[in-house]
Design an enzyme around this catalytic site. Structure first.
Site, PDB file in Angstrom:
ATOM      1  N   HIS A  24       0.858  -1.201   0.000  1.00 60.78           N
ATOM      2  CA  HIS A  24       0.000   0.000   0.000  1.00 60.78           C
ATOM      3  C   HIS A  24       0.884   1.238   0.000  1.00 60.78           C
ATOM      4  O   HIS A  24       1.190   1.759   1.084  1.00 60.78           O
ATOM      5  CB  HIS A  24      -0.902  -0.018   1.233  1.00 60.78           C
ATOM      6  CG  HIS A  24      -1.970   1.025   1.228  1.00 60.78           C
ATOM      7  ND1 HIS A  24      -1.793   2.293   1.724  1.00 60.78           N
ATOM      8  CD2 HIS A  24      -3.243   0.995   0.786  1.00 60.78           C
ATOM      9  CE1 HIS A  24      -2.906   2.985   1.619  1.00 60.78           C
ATOM     10  NE2 HIS A  24      -3.800   2.215   1.047  1.00 60.78           N
ATOM     11  N   PHE A  25       1.385   1.691  -1.012  1.00 63.73           N
ATOM     12  CA  PHE A  25       1.255   1.263  -2.394  1.00 63.73           C
ATOM     13  C   PHE A  25       2.654   0.915  -2.899  1.00 63.73           C
ATOM     14  O   PHE A  25       3.623   1.510  -2.432  1.00 63.73           O
ATOM     15  CB  PHE A  25       0.683   2.387  -3.252  1.00 63.73           C
ATOM     16  CG  PHE A  25      -0.692   2.814  -2.824  1.00 63.73           C
ATOM     17  CD1 PHE A  25      -1.811   2.133  -3.288  1.00 63.73           C
ATOM     18  CD2 PHE A  25      -0.872   3.889  -1.974  1.00 63.73           C
ATOM     19  CE1 PHE A  25      -3.086   2.532  -2.926  1.00 63.73           C
ATOM     20  CE2 PHE A  25      -2.141   4.287  -1.601  1.00 63.73           C
ATOM     21  CZ  PHE A  25      -3.249   3.611  -2.068  1.00 63.73           C
TER      22      PHE A  25
END
EC number: 4.2.1.59
Length: 171
Positions: free
Chosen positions: A71-72
């Site tokens: 993420h991410f």
């Protein structure tokens, strides 16, 4: 009269996750990786802006935390929902600490604002939950406002966090 404990280390928090702190069937924290703090630094039945009690906790941030790689990818940031969940976790812990029976469940929140991010360069996250009301009826309901700081700066605020403690129904 016995004084209530006002801070908890990581091992004590893990004991709560295993159902050993408040007794089986009562308020319980999630275990890692969903546990979102390392220690509770202060907890009180009085004080805070509403004089209804508060809880404070800290989370040490390291670049190898489980959520950063996914993420991410290439832009690592802690999901905002995990900070919100930490606030619910602490709200439920407080109700169990008060000695109230039942299993904790997040119910709702009023408003949530994210004004910053937790990245791998962040060192410390701090949480504050300030209680507005604890209702005792069919269920125990805690209502509180919360904030989250990253390295001393408030980056999340939530109003009217609601957590209930639900008792098992008798057959």
């Amino acid at each position: 009269m016995n004084e209530k404990q006002t801070s908890y280390n990581y091992d004590e928090i893990l004991a709560c996750g295993r159902g050993e702190l408040f007794g089986q069937g009562n308020a319980q924290l999630p275990l890692p990786p969903m546990l979102m703090f390392n220690r509770i630094t202060d907890i009180s039945e009085t004080g805070g802006p509403h004089d209804k009690g508060y809880i404070r906790a800290e989370f040490d941030i390291t670049s190898d935390l489980w959520f950063f790689p996914c993420h991410f990818q290439g832009d690592p940031v802690m999901p905002g929902c995990l900070g919100l969940d930490a606030m619910w976790q602490l709200t439920g812990f407080y109700l169990g600490w008060l000695g109230e029976p039942g299993k904790g469940r997040a119910i709702s929140t009023g408003e949530v604002k994210f004004t910053g991010m937790v990245t791998p360069s962040t060192k410390l996250v701090e949480y504050g939950i300030d209680f507005k009301r604890v209702m005792r009826g069919r269920l125990v309901l805690g209502i509180a406002d919360g904030w989250m700081k990253a390295d001393g700066e408030v980056i999340y605020k939530a109003t009217d966090l609601r957590v209930g403690l639900f008792k098992e129904k008798a057959d």
